[in-house]
Write a protein that holds these residues in place. Structure first.
Motif, PDB file in Angstrom:
ATOM      1  N   VAL A  37       0.842  -1.193   0.000  1.00  0.00           N
ATOM      2  CA  VAL A  37       0.000   0.000   0.000  1.00  0.00           C
ATOM      3  C   VAL A  37       0.880   1.247   0.000  1.00  0.00           C
ATOM      4  O   VAL A  37       1.852   1.326   0.757  1.00  0.00           O
ATOM      5  CB  VAL A  37      -0.939  -0.010   1.221  1.00  0.00           C
ATOM      6  N   GLN A  38       0.510   2.206  -0.846  1.00  0.00           N
ATOM      7  CA  GLN A  38       1.205   3.482  -0.874  1.00  0.00           C
ATOM      8  C   GLN A  38       0.207   4.599  -1.139  1.00  0.00           C
ATOM      9  O   GLN A  38      -0.639   4.484  -2.027  1.00  0.00           O
ATOM     10  CB  GLN A  38       2.285   3.516  -1.968  1.00  0.00           C
ATOM     11  N   ASN A  39       0.293   5.660  -0.336  1.00  0.00           N
ATOM     12  CA  ASN A  39      -0.472   6.884  -0.583  1.00  0.00           C
ATOM     13  C   ASN A  39      -1.975   6.608  -0.709  1.00  0.00           C
ATOM     14  O   ASN A  39      -2.600   6.879  -1.736  1.00  0.00           O
ATOM     15  CB  ASN A  39       0.041   7.586  -1.846  1.00  0.00           C
ATOM     16  N   VAL A  40      -2.553   6.103   0.350  1.00  0.00           N
ATOM     17  CA  VAL A  40      -3.998   5.842   0.392  1.00  0.00           C
ATOM     18  C   VAL A  40      -4.630   6.782   1.416  1.00  0.00           C
ATOM     19  O   VAL A  40      -4.162   6.876   2.558  1.00  0.00           O
ATOM     20  CB  VAL A  40      -4.293   4.377   0.753  1.00  0.00           C
ATOM     21  N   VAL A  41      -5.675   7.480   1.002  1.00  0.00           N
ATOM     22  CA  VAL A  41      -6.378   8.431   1.863  1.00  0.00           C
ATOM     23  C   VAL A  41      -7.783   7.915   2.122  1.00  0.00           C
ATOM     24  O   VAL A  41      -8.518   7.595   1.176  1.00  0.00           O
ATOM     25  CB  VAL A  41      -6.445   9.830   1.216  1.00  0.00           C
ATOM     26  N   ILE A  42      -8.155   7.826   3.403  1.00  0.00           N
ATOM     27  CA  ILE A  42      -9.494   7.381   3.805  1.00  0.00           C
ATOM     28  C   ILE A  42     -10.081   8.494   4.667  1.00  0.00           C
ATOM     29  O   ILE A  42      -9.666   8.697   5.804  1.00  0.00           O
ATOM     30  CB  ILE A  42      -9.426   6.050   4.579  1.00  0.00           C
ATOM     31  N   ARG A  43     -11.060   9.214   4.124  1.00  0.00           N
ATOM     32  CA  ARG A  43     -11.500  10.454   4.782  1.00  0.00           C
ATOM     33  C   ARG A  43     -13.012  10.637   4.627  1.00  0.00           C
ATOM     34  O   ARG A  43     -13.586  10.365   3.576  1.00  0.00           O
ATOM     35  CB  ARG A  43     -10.757  11.651   4.167  1.00  0.00           C
ATOM     36  N   ASN A  44     -13.644  11.110   5.694  1.00  0.00           N
ATOM     37  CA  ASN A  44     -15.057  11.532   5.671  1.00  0.00           C
ATOM     38  C   ASN A  44     -16.013  10.391   5.325  1.00  0.00           C
ATOM     39  O   ASN A  44     -17.067  10.627   4.720  1.00  0.00           O
ATOM     40  CB  ASN A  44     -15.284  12.675   4.663  1.00  0.00           C
ATOM     41  N   ASN A  45     -15.660   9.157   5.701  1.00  0.00           N
ATOM     42  CA  ASN A  45     -16.525   8.020   5.398  1.00  0.00           C
ATOM     43  C   ASN A  45     -17.310   7.583   6.629  1.00  0.00           C
ATOM     44  O   ASN A  45     -16.824   7.690   7.753  1.00  0.00           O
ATOM     45  CB  ASN A  45     -15.687   6.843   4.901  1.00  0.00           C
ATOM     46  N   ILE A  46     -18.535   7.089   6.402  1.00  0.00           N
ATOM     47  CA  ILE A  46     -19.315   6.433   7.446  1.00  0.00           C
ATOM     48  C   ILE A  46     -19.216   4.931   7.227  1.00  0.00           C
ATOM     49  O   ILE A  46     -19.508   4.439   6.129  1.00  0.00           O
ATOM     50  CB  ILE A  46     -20.789   6.864   7.419  1.00  0.00           C
ATOM     51  N   CYS A  47     -18.780   4.211   8.255  1.00  0.00           N
ATOM     52  CA  CYS A  47     -18.758   2.748   8.245  1.00  0.00           C
ATOM     53  C   CYS A  47     -19.587   2.295   9.434  1.00  0.00           C
ATOM     54  O   CYS A  47     -19.127   2.353  10.582  1.00  0.00           O
ATOM     55  CB  CYS A  47     -17.334   2.214   8.334  1.00  0.00           C
ATOM     56  N   SER A  48     -20.818   1.840   9.157  1.00  0.00           N
ATOM     57  CA  SER A  48     -21.773   1.612  10.247  1.00  0.00           C
ATOM     58  C   SER A  48     -22.431   0.243  10.149  1.00  0.00           C
ATOM     59  O   SER A  48     -22.973  -0.122   9.094  1.00  0.00           O
ATOM     60  CB  SER A  48     -22.857   2.703  10.210  1.00  0.00           C
ATOM     61  N   GLN A  49     -22.339  -0.499  11.241  1.00  0.00           N
ATOM     62  CA  GLN A  49     -23.064  -1.759  11.406  1.00  0.00           C
ATOM     63  C   GLN A  49     -22.760  -2.768  10.298  1.00  0.00           C
ATOM     64  O   GLN A  49     -23.616  -3.534   9.864  1.00  0.00           O
ATOM     65  CB  GLN A  49     -24.572  -1.506  11.490  1.00  0.00           C
ATOM     66  N   ASN A  50     -21.518  -2.757   9.841  1.00  0.00           N
ATOM     67  CA  ASN A  50     -21.078  -3.808   8.922  1.00  0.00           C
ATOM     68  C   ASN A  50     -20.777  -5.070   9.723  1.00  0.00           C
ATOM     69  O   ASN A  50     -20.474  -5.007  10.916  1.00  0.00           O
ATOM     70  CB  ASN A  50     -19.872  -3.335   8.130  1.00  0.00           C
ATOM     71  N   THR A  51     -20.821  -6.223   9.082  1.00  0.00           N
ATOM     72  CA  THR A  51     -20.885  -7.491   9.809  1.00  0.00           C
ATOM     73  C   THR A  51     -19.658  -7.789  10.644  1.00  0.00           C
ATOM     74  O   THR A  51     -19.751  -8.109  11.825  1.00  0.00           O
ATOM     75  CB  THR A  51     -21.133  -8.643   8.818  1.00  0.00           C
ATOM     76  N   TYR A  52     -18.453  -7.655  10.051  1.00  0.00           N
ATOM     77  CA  TYR A  52     -17.269  -8.124  10.761  1.00  0.00           C
ATOM     78  C   TYR A  52     -16.370  -6.996  11.249  1.00  0.00           C
ATOM     79  O   TYR A  52     -15.782  -7.065  12.311  1.00  0.00           O
ATOM     80  CB  TYR A  52     -16.466  -9.057   9.853  1.00  0.00           C
ATOM     81  N   SER A  53     -16.244  -5.946  10.439  1.00  0.00           N
ATOM     82  CA  SER A  53     -15.375  -4.840  10.818  1.00  0.00           C
ATOM     83  C   SER A  53     -15.891  -3.568  10.169  1.00  0.00           C
ATOM     84  O   SER A  53     -16.725  -3.604   9.260  1.00  0.00           O
ATOM     85  CB  SER A  53     -13.927  -5.106  10.382  1.00  0.00           C
ATOM     86  N   GLN A  54     -15.355  -2.439  10.639  1.00  0.00           N
ATOM     87  CA  GLN A  54     -15.756  -1.158  10.068  1.00  0.00           C
ATOM     88  C   GLN A  54     -14.609  -0.584   9.219  1.00  0.00           C
ATOM     89  O   GLN A  54     -14.784  -0.300   8.053  1.00  0.00           O
ATOM     90  CB  GLN A  54     -16.175  -0.185  11.175  1.00  0.00           C
TER      91      GLN A  54
END
Length: 593
Positions: A37-54
């Motif tokens: 992995v290089q230069n990955v941006v994870i921003r302003n996301n909603i991760c809600s009530q997914n089964t195994y992980s958010q």
């Protein structure tokens, strides 16, 4: 994205909503299994009530991830779950109707205005302009008021006129105003707007949400005490009655660097000596400070340094007989029931006065309770007990015990102010070691606080003396032997907070921390420390933001990061490594009054 041999690079995942995904015990929101992995941006996301992980990733790739301002709630992968800066953790996004597949935000959603503007798309899932209101929302939906057709955060005559102008029109440009989607713009559409007449974007702020929705307040302390002309003269702390004096420019300069929060470390409103009544000069000074902070667009916490039976000299009592006479000492409150009763009355009065002030987002009941050291008079019967177990075994439940006083103060505040958050730090100058002994009051809007200056040999070392290095070694446990001192040590130190939060389910904030400006690698230390605070979603205020009052700053500026690392410089510098770190963290603020 699954395990693979190809690189996973230069990817931005921004303003999405991942909700209720997965089946058969597997599947989640955002998962990165690839280790290239290089230069990955994870921003302003909603991760809600997914089964195994958010949000989950192999720990080895975390240095290549930039994650911030995400909202996550639901089950978590215990091994691979990670958090970002400014994240809202274990907070429901308040969808309109998730069971029915409607993942728009309710007007009460904590995701509203809490995203970062950096690289945010110009519109949302529905094509509505972003941002709407005070800031960018987290997730795919940018909440808008129903009927606000011109997107000005106000449902008014202008919106009615937009519908009226399209009366019976078949022009495709008028389609957004067919609110009942019947193919005809008529009186029904006008009425659908009219029923929301007068609604506006929320102009106030949920003060409690500021302390529970991840790190949202980043700023600094200001410090003032009573001026004693016979001791201080007329220049050093200013003409009084409180000093050093602050101006509007001082607060404007602080806000310009990105801070949105001032911890006002200030004398309490009542006199320190009987009959323990209102000190009008102190009240006028506090009113003036709050007005300037409001003008600068920042929030404030009122923190009482002194009050009935307690003077500011308790913080430098070992200077008695040197630069001040011992007569200035006053710690009598720790053996005086009348003084403690007056602290209760003082805070009830303070809360009544400031409860409706929109920028006052907390009452810190006492700055650094310290009866374990000073007792009722440090010169004559100092307790000097630093083991909490020993202290509470001997003095628990007595007037020396802060734990028996602050519940009374809290209850009195709640008689007049049900909403403003209350901040409580422990005895032992609110150090981390004493946090586990702070007992909960039962009030649901209380934040528990710590002051983090450990290791003191590093954060307060004299200029030209290198007792500790960071990362490196320091005598962190006072055994005259250096121990490893690095980010891992800080992480272990802050685990005390983790345990307290997990055990009690309450928010914790750091409303004092810092290091002298010349200490080696202060920038690295402060960067790591603030990063670890924010991983835990804690608000923080560094020590200290000094005013531009030269008689003061020319003599007392060890913690004034604006003066750079040279101990012989006593004026502002244009830039510096420590300044850059602090400003970078303050720049993450997204909310104001």
């Amino acid at each position: 994205c699954c395990m693979a041999t190809h690189p996973f690079q230069d990817i931005t995942i921004i303003n999405n909503t991942f909700a209720y995904n997965g089946r058969n015990g597997w599947g989640g929101g955002i998962g990165i299994e690839n280790t290239q992995v290089q230069n990955v941006v994870i921003r302003n996301n909603i991760c809600s009530q997914n089964t195994y992980s958010q949000m989950a990733a192999d720990p080895s790739v975390l240095p290549e991830l930039t994650a911030d301002h995400n909202l996550t709630d639901g089950d978590r992968d215990p091994e691979f779950e990670f958090y970002g800066v400014g994240d809202l953790v274990d907070v429901s996004p308040s969808f309109v109707n998730p069971g029915g597949g409607d993942f728009h935000l309710q007007g009460s959603s904590p995701a509203i205005d809490q995203g970062s503007p950096a690289d945010a798309p110009g519109d949302d899932f529905d094509g509505h302009a972003r941002p709407y209101g005070a800031g960018v929302d987290i997730g795919a939906d940018e909440f808008t008021l129903y009927g606000d057709l011109d997107y000005d955060c106000d449902v008014d005559i202008a919106d009615i006129m937009l519908v009226a102008a399209c009366w019976r029109s078949t022009d495709p440009a008028c389609a957004p105003y067919d609110l009942d989607a019947d193919g005809d713009i008529d009186i029904v559409d006008v009425m659908l707007v009219a029923v929301h007449w007068g609604e506006t974007c929320e102009t106030g702020v949920d003060k409690w949400a500021l302390w529970t929705g991840g790190t949202q307040l980043r700023g600094a302390n200001i410090w003032q005490r009573r001026v004693y002309p016979e001791l201080d003269g007329t220049e050093f702390l200013g003409p009084g009655p409180v000093g050093p004096p602050y101006t509007q420019q001082d607060f404007d300069d602080l806000a310009a660097l990105g801070a949105n929060y001032v911890n006002v470390s200030h004398p309490g409103l009542f006199t320190e000596t009987p009959p323990f009544v209102l000190d009008q000069d102190i009240q006028d000074n506090l009113d003036n400070l709050l007005a300037m902070i409001e003008q600068a667009g920042m929030f404030a916490v009122i923190s009482a340094r002194t009050g009935p039976g307690r003077s500011d000299f308790t913080f430098y009592w070992d200077g008695a007989g040197d630069w001040f006479d011992e007569s200035y000492l006053n710690d009598s409150m720790w053996q005086d029931q009348a003084a403690q009763n007056a602290w209760v009355a003082m805070w009830a009065y303070t809360a009544q006065r400031y409860k409706d002030n929109p920028i006052v987002v907390g009452y810190d009941l006492m700055v650094e309770p310290n009866s374990n050291e000073v007792g009722s008079h440090a010169l004559y019967d100092a307790l000097d007990i630093w083991d909490p177990e020993e202290f509470y075994a001997t003095y628990g439940g007595t007037l020396y015990d802060w734990n028996q006083l602050y519940p009374r103060i809290s209850a009195a505040i709640r008689q007049v102010d049900a909403d403003t958050p209350i901040l409580i730090g422990g005895n032992g100058y609110s150090s981390l070691d004493w946090l586990p002994y702070v007992e909960l009051t039962g009030d649901p809007r209380t934040v528990y606080t710590v002051h983090q200056y450990e290791p003191h040999k590093y954060t307060h070392q004299d200029a030209g003396v290198q007792d500790c290095t960071y990362p490196g070694a320091c005598d962190v446990d006072w055994d005259d032997q250096p121990e490893p001192f690095d980010r891992a040590w800080l992480e272990g130190r802050l685990s005390i907070i983790d345990t307290y939060k997990t055990t009690h389910g309450v928010p914790v904030a750091v409303n004092e921390f810092g290091a002298v400006r010349w200490t080696p690698n202060a920038d690295l230390f402060m960067d790591d420390e603030m990063d670890l605070f924010e991983q835990r979603g804690m608000n923080h205020a560094l020590w200290v933001w000094d005013p531009a009052w030269e008689p003061w700053t020319q003599q007392v500026d060890a913690f004034n990061f604006r003066h750079g690392p040279d101990p012989n410089n006593h004026t502002d510098v244009e830039s510096g490594e420590l300044m850059d770190v602090i400003v970078e963290h303050w720049g993450r603020n997204t909310i104001g009054p």
